[in-house]
Scaffold this motif. Sequence first.
Motif, PDB file in Angstrom:
ATOM      1  N   ALA A  91       0.816  -1.216   0.000  1.00 11.71           N
ATOM      2  CA  ALA A  91       0.000   0.000   0.000  1.00 11.71           C
ATOM      3  C   ALA A  91       0.848   1.264   0.000  1.00 11.71           C
ATOM      4  O   ALA A  91       0.432   2.296  -0.540  1.00 11.71           O
ATOM      5  CB  ALA A  91      -0.941   0.005   1.196  1.00 11.71           C
ATOM      6  N   VAL A  92       2.038   1.216   0.629  1.00 12.24           N
ATOM      7  CA  VAL A  92       2.841   2.440   0.747  1.00 12.24           C
ATOM      8  C   VAL A  92       4.168   2.357  -0.001  1.00 12.24           C
ATOM      9  O   VAL A  92       4.923   3.328  -0.025  1.00 12.24           O
ATOM     10  CB  VAL A  92       3.116   2.789   2.227  1.00 12.24           C
ATOM     11  CG1 VAL A  92       1.810   2.998   2.976  1.00 12.24           C
ATOM     12  CG2 VAL A  92       3.975   1.736   2.917  1.00 12.24           C
ATOM     13  N   ALA A  93       4.469   1.213  -0.634  1.00 10.94           N
ATOM     14  CA  ALA A  93       5.760   1.044  -1.309  1.00 10.94           C
ATOM     15  C   ALA A  93       5.839   1.885  -2.578  1.00 10.94           C
ATOM     16  O   ALA A  93       4.834   2.142  -3.254  1.00 10.94           O
ATOM     17  CB  ALA A  93       5.981  -0.422  -1.637  1.00 10.94           C
TER      18      ALA A  93
ATOM     19  N   ILE B  83       9.613   3.287   0.965  1.00  7.72           N
ATOM     20  CA  ILE B  83       8.321   3.967   1.010  1.00  7.72           C
ATOM     21  C   ILE B  83       8.245   4.982  -0.131  1.00  7.72           C
ATOM     22  O   ILE B  83       9.218   5.695  -0.412  1.00  7.72           O
ATOM     23  CB  ILE B  83       8.122   4.679   2.363  1.00  7.72           C
ATOM     24  CG1 ILE B  83       8.084   3.680   3.522  1.00  7.72           C
ATOM     25  CG2 ILE B  83       6.824   5.494   2.372  1.00  7.72           C
ATOM     26  CD1 ILE B  83       7.931   4.327   4.895  1.00  7.72           C
ATOM     27  N   LEU B  84       7.086   5.062  -0.784  1.00  6.07           N
ATOM     28  CA  LEU B  84       6.873   6.078  -1.812  1.00  6.07           C
ATOM     29  C   LEU B  84       7.171   7.449  -1.217  1.00  6.07           C
ATOM     30  O   LEU B  84       6.684   7.772  -0.118  1.00  6.07           O
ATOM     31  CB  LEU B  84       5.419   6.016  -2.285  1.00  6.07           C
ATOM     32  CG  LEU B  84       5.039   6.929  -3.447  1.00  6.07           C
ATOM     33  CD1 LEU B  84       5.633   6.395  -4.744  1.00  6.07           C
ATOM     34  CD2 LEU B  84       3.524   7.056  -3.554  1.00  6.07           C
ATOM     35  N   PRO B  85       7.984   8.284  -1.876  1.00  7.76           N
ATOM     36  CA  PRO B  85       8.347   9.576  -1.286  1.00  7.76           C
ATOM     37  C   PRO B  85       7.149  10.399  -0.821  1.00  7.76           C
ATOM     38  O   PRO B  85       7.225  11.071   0.219  1.00  7.76           O
ATOM     39  CB  PRO B  85       9.109  10.265  -2.422  1.00  7.76           C
ATOM     40  CG  PRO B  85       9.740   9.133  -3.173  1.00  7.76           C
ATOM     41  CD  PRO B  85       8.729   8.017  -3.130  1.00  7.76           C
ATOM     42  N   ALA B  86       6.055  10.354  -1.538  1.00  7.17           N
ATOM     43  CA  ALA B  86       4.871  11.125  -1.140  1.00  7.17           C
ATOM     44  C   ALA B  86       4.263  10.623   0.161  1.00  7.17           C
ATOM     45  O   ALA B  86       3.509  11.348   0.825  1.00  7.17           O
ATOM     46  CB  ALA B  86       3.823  11.080  -2.245  1.00  7.17           C
ATOM     47  N   TYR B  87       4.582   9.387   0.528  1.00  9.76           N
ATOM     48  CA  TYR B  87       4.045   8.780   1.749  1.00  9.76           C
ATOM     49  C   TYR B  87       5.028   8.783   2.910  1.00  9.76           C
ATOM     50  O   TYR B  87       4.700   8.369   4.017  1.00  9.76           O
ATOM     51  CB  TYR B  87       3.635   7.326   1.476  1.00  9.76           C
ATOM     52  CG  TYR B  87       2.460   7.152   0.550  1.00  9.76           C
ATOM     53  CD1 TYR B  87       1.558   8.185   0.305  1.00  9.76           C
ATOM     54  CD2 TYR B  87       2.243   5.927  -0.079  1.00  9.76           C
ATOM     55  CE1 TYR B  87       0.476   8.006  -0.543  1.00  9.76           C
ATOM     56  CE2 TYR B  87       1.155   5.749  -0.927  1.00  9.76           C
ATOM     57  CZ  TYR B  87       0.277   6.785  -1.150  1.00  9.76           C
ATOM     58  OH  TYR B  87      -0.796   6.596  -1.985  1.00  9.76           O
ATOM     59  N   ASP B  88       6.245   9.261   2.676  1.00  6.79           N
ATOM     60  CA  ASP B  88       7.334   9.161   3.651  1.00  6.79           C
ATOM     61  C   ASP B  88       7.330  10.380   4.574  1.00  6.79           C
ATOM     62  O   ASP B  88       7.236  11.518   4.109  1.00  6.79           O
ATOM     63  CB  ASP B  88       8.653   9.082   2.884  1.00  6.79           C
ATOM     64  CG  ASP B  88       9.852   8.700   3.739  1.00  6.79           C
ATOM     65  OD1 ASP B  88       9.740   8.716   4.988  1.00  6.79           O
ATOM     66  OD2 ASP B  88      10.900   8.389   3.154  1.00  6.79           O
TER      67      ASP B  88
ATOM     68  N   ALA C 157      -0.020  11.421   4.511  1.00  9.91           N
ATOM     69  CA  ALA C 157      -0.553  10.783   3.301  1.00  9.91           C
ATOM     70  C   ALA C 157      -0.328   9.277   3.329  1.00  9.91           C
ATOM     71  O   ALA C 157      -1.178   8.503   2.853  1.00  9.91           O
ATOM     72  CB  ALA C 157       0.098  11.392   2.057  1.00  9.91           C
ATOM     73  N   GLY C 158       0.792   8.850   3.882  1.00  8.48           N
ATOM     74  CA  GLY C 158       1.057   7.420   3.976  1.00  8.48           C
ATOM     75  C   GLY C 158       0.099   6.719   4.914  1.00  8.48           C
ATOM     76  O   GLY C 158      -0.394   5.614   4.632  1.00  8.48           O
ATOM     77  N   TYR C 159      -0.199   7.361   6.055  1.00  9.51           N
ATOM     78  CA  TYR C 159      -1.161   6.761   6.986  1.00  9.51           C
ATOM     79  C   TYR C 159      -2.562   6.704   6.361  1.00  9.51           C
ATOM     80  O   TYR C 159      -3.316   5.759   6.600  1.00  9.51           O
ATOM     81  CB  TYR C 159      -1.170   7.539   8.296  1.00  9.51           C
ATOM     82  CG  TYR C 159       0.043   7.255   9.160  1.00  9.51           C
ATOM     83  CD1 TYR C 159       0.404   5.950   9.474  1.00  9.51           C
ATOM     84  CD2 TYR C 159       0.834   8.289   9.656  1.00  9.51           C
ATOM     85  CE1 TYR C 159       1.516   5.686  10.264  1.00  9.51           C
ATOM     86  CE2 TYR C 159       1.951   8.029  10.450  1.00  9.51           C
ATOM     87  CZ  TYR C 159       2.289   6.721  10.746  1.00  9.51           C
ATOM     88  OH  TYR C 159       3.382   6.458  11.534  1.00  9.51           O
ATOM     89  N   ARG C 160      -2.890   7.695   5.552  1.00 11.59           N
ATOM     90  CA  ARG C 160      -4.185   7.659   4.868  1.00 11.59           C
ATOM     91  C   ARG C 160      -4.229   6.477   3.895  1.00 11.59           C
ATOM     92  O   ARG C 160      -5.242   5.767   3.811  1.00 11.59           O
ATOM     93  CB  ARG C 160      -4.416   8.972   4.131  1.00 11.59           C
ATOM     94  CG  ARG C 160      -5.817   9.156   3.581  1.00 11.59           C
ATOM     95  CD  ARG C 160      -6.011  10.566   3.038  1.00 11.59           C
ATOM     96  NE  ARG C 160      -5.639  11.557   4.025  1.00 11.59           N
ATOM     97  CZ  ARG C 160      -4.624  12.411   3.897  1.00 11.59           C
ATOM     98  NH1 ARG C 160      -3.851  12.369   2.811  1.00 11.59           N
ATOM     99  NH2 ARG C 160      -4.344  13.278   4.838  1.00 11.59           N
ATOM    100  N   ALA C 161      -3.138   6.242   3.174  1.00 10.60           N
ATOM    101  CA  ALA C 161      -3.089   5.113   2.243  1.00 10.60           C
ATOM    102  C   ALA C 161      -3.209   3.788   2.984  1.00 10.60           C
ATOM    103  O   ALA C 161      -3.832   2.835   2.487  1.00 10.60           O
ATOM    104  CB  ALA C 161      -1.789   5.158   1.437  1.00 10.60           C
ATOM    105  N   MET C 162      -2.618   3.698   4.168  1.00  6.77           N
ATOM    106  CA  MET C 162      -2.740   2.468   4.960  1.00  6.77           C
ATOM    107  C   MET C 162      -4.191   2.226   5.362  1.00  6.77           C
ATOM    108  O   MET C 162      -4.710   1.112   5.252  1.00  6.77           O
ATOM    109  CB  MET C 162      -1.845   2.550   6.197  1.00  6.77           C
ATOM    110  CG  MET C 162      -0.364   2.469   5.882  1.00  6.77           C
ATOM    111  SD  MET C 162       0.684   2.760   7.345  1.00  6.77           S
ATOM    112  CE  MET C 162       0.216   1.375   8.390  1.00  6.77           C
TER     113      MET C 162
END
Length: 429
Positions: free
Chosen positions: A390-392, A400-405, A415-420
């Motif tokens: 989900a976050v890779a 981790i995808l930079p936008a999610y890091d 944004a990463g926690y939202r994706a999770m």
Amino acid sequence: MRSTKSMRRTGIALLAAATLTALPVAGTHGPAGGSAAVAVEYNGGAWRGAWAASPQAPTAPFGPNWSTQGFSDHTLRQVVRVSTGGTKARIELSNRYGTTPLRITGATVARTAGGGAVRAGSVRPLSFGKGRSVTIPAGGTARSDGVPFPVRALESVTVTLYLAGPTGPATFHHFAGATSYRAQGDHRSDLAGSAFKETAESWYYLSGVEVSGGLAARRDGVVTFGDSITDGVGAGTNTDNRYPDELAERFAAAGHPRSVLNHGIGGNQVTNDTVWAGEKGTTRFALDALSEPNVGTVVVLEGINDFGGNGWEGIPGGPTPEVSVDELIDGHRSLIRQAHAKGIKVIGATLTPVKGSFYYTPVNEAKREAFNEWVRTSGEYDAVVDFDRAVADPADPDRILPAYDSGDHLHPGDAGYRAMAEALDLDEL
């Protein structure tokens, strides 16, 4: 997220007030002499968790906080956001790691007005077995009496404690990601926040807010259990953007607010006790996750600290023993057995990427990938959520995808926690 039964079919690896009683809590231990904790229970009825935090022993691994000295003639004001609403409320206070009895001189609950202020007309004094004060034994827990307090899902409430006498070192929750406020003297009923000159980013003694009424009692609460990535390290302060918060928002947006309780502890491990990050997960699982009222599902995301803890330097307790993949799997099997013994569904989560962080080594990465493969394919969990995928970063899946890091290449940001949260299937929950 899909059930393991579904994955096997398709062959796809995806992921009331009662009299005062003292109740022993099995398995509790800590510095309070090794005896079982005492839960001081004042209310019956169909209560459900609205907010929670796992208690921790006093410690200051990353700089001073209020836990090591405790409080004396202080008022402590703490703001939390509830995941579900009701018509009555009560609080849970923990002295799990206290070495002496804890005297709470008085407490109130109110609607938050912003910062350390509360809304006029909303302050409700809390009682404990009809008394305004309560003494919690060393190692013990107390719940207040329920008080009429209509509250909506996703509303912020402020709990205020007045501690007249010296408390000694305080049971607390280190990584709150929220501001707590302290004033000298008794300000439990103040509307303004002007007396609260000191702030911290931990929670002290407060381990739960529960509600009743407003909804039919159902065993549909969700506990999220794990380490700092469940705790929400990397999310913005006072933003309520941890993945469990985002999950609660999804339930509310769907028109069905649910109890979503966060029992993550930053630094916690499944297989090793730590001085600064709590007992191992296999021990605290029953104390924290499985003790919550009307829980139907637990989501487990934990293990990256087991693999990386042998490199910890400069923190209380120092490095922890090296953990193999098989040892971590055995620990997760213990969690599964404990949940099933309580009739609770348990969902396993894959470990998120760590490339670029201080945890990343070829050995740790091989362990992470092997453990994730077990989670995805073993069928031992009732269902699986693939937080890893989900976050890779698709271009570099070990990162981790930079936008999610959040910036440390270990913890997601908002944004990463939202994706999770979006990776979880609400139907599976």
